[in-house]
Design an enzyme around this catalytic site. Structure first.
Site, PDB file in Angstrom:
ATOM      1  N   ASN A 148       0.840  -1.215   0.000  1.00  0.00           N
ATOM      2  CA  ASN A 148       0.000   0.000   0.000  1.00  0.00           C
ATOM      3  C   ASN A 148       0.869   1.258   0.000  1.00  0.00           C
ATOM      4  O   ASN A 148       0.536   2.239  -0.671  1.00  0.00           O
ATOM      5  CB  ASN A 148      -0.954   0.001   1.196  1.00  0.00           C
ATOM      6  CG  ASN A 148      -2.182  -0.838   0.930  1.00  0.00           C
ATOM      7  OD1 ASN A 148      -3.062  -0.432   0.167  1.00  0.00           O
ATOM      8  ND2 ASN A 148      -2.241  -2.023   1.501  1.00  0.00           N
ATOM      9  N   ARG A 177       3.214   2.054  26.062  1.00  0.00           N
ATOM     10  CA  ARG A 177       2.604   2.468  24.799  1.00  0.00           C
ATOM     11  C   ARG A 177       2.624   4.004  24.686  1.00  0.00           C
ATOM     12  O   ARG A 177       2.919   4.558  23.637  1.00  0.00           O
ATOM     13  CB  ARG A 177       1.167   1.957  24.721  1.00  0.00           C
ATOM     14  CG  ARG A 177       0.488   2.272  23.399  1.00  0.00           C
ATOM     15  CD  ARG A 177      -1.018   2.169  23.536  1.00  0.00           C
ATOM     16  NE  ARG A 177      -1.471   0.848  23.906  1.00  0.00           N
ATOM     17  CZ  ARG A 177      -1.780  -0.103  23.025  1.00  0.00           C
ATOM     18  NH1 ARG A 177      -1.691   0.134  21.741  1.00  0.00           N
ATOM     19  NH2 ARG A 177      -2.194  -1.268  23.431  1.00  0.00           N
ATOM     20  N   ASN A 207      -6.535   4.581   8.051  1.00  0.00           N
ATOM     21  CA  ASN A 207      -6.073   3.196   8.005  1.00  0.00           C
ATOM     22  C   ASN A 207      -6.775   2.495   6.856  1.00  0.00           C
ATOM     23  O   ASN A 207      -7.869   2.873   6.460  1.00  0.00           O
ATOM     24  CB  ASN A 207      -6.406   2.481   9.322  1.00  0.00           C
ATOM     25  CG  ASN A 207      -5.887   1.048   9.338  1.00  0.00           C
ATOM     26  OD1 ASN A 207      -4.746   0.790   8.937  1.00  0.00           O
ATOM     27  ND2 ASN A 207      -6.706   0.111   9.790  1.00  0.00           N
ATOM     28  N   HIS A 244      -8.126  -1.318   5.735  1.00  0.00           N
ATOM     29  CA  HIS A 244      -8.445  -2.619   6.327  1.00  0.00           C
ATOM     30  C   HIS A 244      -8.994  -3.544   5.232  1.00  0.00           C
ATOM     31  O   HIS A 244      -9.847  -3.117   4.436  1.00  0.00           O
ATOM     32  CB  HIS A 244      -9.480  -2.445   7.444  1.00  0.00           C
ATOM     33  CG  HIS A 244      -9.803  -3.728   8.137  1.00  0.00           C
ATOM     34  ND1 HIS A 244      -8.951  -4.310   9.045  1.00  0.00           N
ATOM     35  CD2 HIS A 244     -10.866  -4.556   8.023  1.00  0.00           C
ATOM     36  CE1 HIS A 244      -9.482  -5.449   9.470  1.00  0.00           C
ATOM     37  NE2 HIS A 244     -10.638  -5.618   8.871  1.00  0.00           N
TER      38      HIS A 244
HETATM   39  C1  GRF Z   1      -3.118  -4.842   3.928  1.00  0.00           C
HETATM   40  O1  GRF Z   1      -3.917  -5.939   3.601  1.00  0.00           O
HETATM   41  C2  GRF Z   1      -3.889  -3.854   4.765  1.00  0.00           C
HETATM   42  O2  GRF Z   1      -5.233  -3.800   4.442  1.00  0.00           O
HETATM   43  C3  GRF Z   1      -3.702  -4.387   6.154  1.00  0.00           C
HETATM   44  O3  GRF Z   1      -2.384  -4.873   6.184  1.00  0.00           O
HETATM   45  C4  GRF Z   1      -1.978  -5.228   4.870  1.00  0.00           C
HETATM   46  C5  GRF Z   1      -0.725  -4.460   4.581  1.00  0.00           C
HETATM   47  O4  GRF Z   1      -0.155  -4.832   3.353  1.00  0.00           O
HETATM   48  N1  GRF Z   1      -3.969  -3.368   7.140  1.00  0.00           N
HETATM   49  P1  GRF Z   1       1.025  -3.987   2.751  1.00  0.00           P
HETATM   50  O5  GRF Z   1       2.132  -3.943   3.822  1.00  0.00           O
HETATM   51  O6  GRF Z   1       0.508  -2.616   2.444  1.00  0.00           O
HETATM   52  O7  GRF Z   1       1.462  -4.726   1.534  1.00  0.00           O
END
Ligand code: GRF
Length: 205
Positions: free
Chosen positions: A18, A69, A111, A113
């Site tokens: 991503n 944290r 984020n 998901h």
């Molecule tokens: C993706 O499937 C995203 O939706 C989830 O973690 C994964 C990350 O993949 N939160 P990448 O590191 O972006 O390839």
């Protein structure tokens, strides 16, 4: 407009596909943003190499080096503010964020998901979808609050779940949509023509 208004940071823990989609979108003109920093909590995250190859500043902040944290998040907040980051994009960042971080960037954290929230929050969303037997799943970009995968939804894309799917084939189909909608969502949020009404993110044209 002040260019720092378009400064974003991407937080990762792993592969970084991503992140790559976001980098590519800034290069091909689909996303008018400047990636000021990529932060990983893991030194071995492949996404760090992607950032470095694109000439983007990177930082490893290992959560295990901090006693609490809060202490970890306070350092992250400093890192991001020092670079005038306006929008934080979590992209496979495998840490839950608490109030110290979320309050510092209210409605400035996104984020992605791999499910149609609120279905299948948490880990292994694609496996959860297959096991539940849904016929449609997808990807969600949402604002981050202190609850897991629960903040207001910005964009979603649906994909079919096929009888022949494995976790891998479904994940790949969803990932294609993730790579499409995440840069688009970032662009629309940076554009600023939206409001929050209750839980709804409402866009104006
Ligand atoms: C993706 O499937 C995203 O939706 C989830 O973690 C994964 C990350 O993949 N939160 P990448 O590191 O972006 O390839």
């Amino acid at each position: 407009m002040d260019v720092t208004q378009r400064n974003i940071a991407v937080l990762i823990s792993g592969r970084g596909s991503n992140l790559q989609a976001i980098i590519d979108a800034t290069r091909d003109g689909h996303l008018d943003a400047r990636i000021a920093l990529v932060v990983s909590n893991r030194a071995d995250a492949d996404g760090l190499t992607r950032a470095q190859e694109a000439g983007i500043a990177t930082l490893v902040r290992d959560h295990k080096a901090y006693a609490t944290r809060d202490a970890y998040e306070a350092v992250l907040v400093e890192d991001l503010k020092a670079r005038d980051v306006r929008l934080v994009c979590l992209a496979g960042f495998m840490r839950l964020l608490g109030a110290t971080f979320v309050d510092a960037f209210q409605y400035r954290i996104l984020n992605i998901h791999p499910a149609l929230l609120p279905a299948f929050a948490g880990l292994h969303a694609q496996r959860q979808a297959l096991e539940h037997g849904v016929k449609v799943s997808g990807a969600t970009v949402h604002f981050v609050d202190t609850n897991l995968d629960a903040g207001p939804i910005v964009l979603q894309a649906a994909v079919p779940v096929l009888d022949t799917d494995t976790e891998d084939t479904l994940s790949a189909r969803i990932l294609e949509q993730e790579h499409r909608i995440y840069p688009e969502a970032i662009q629309r949020i940076l554009d600023g023509r939206w409001t929050i009404e209750g839980r709804r993110v409402v866009f104006r044209n």
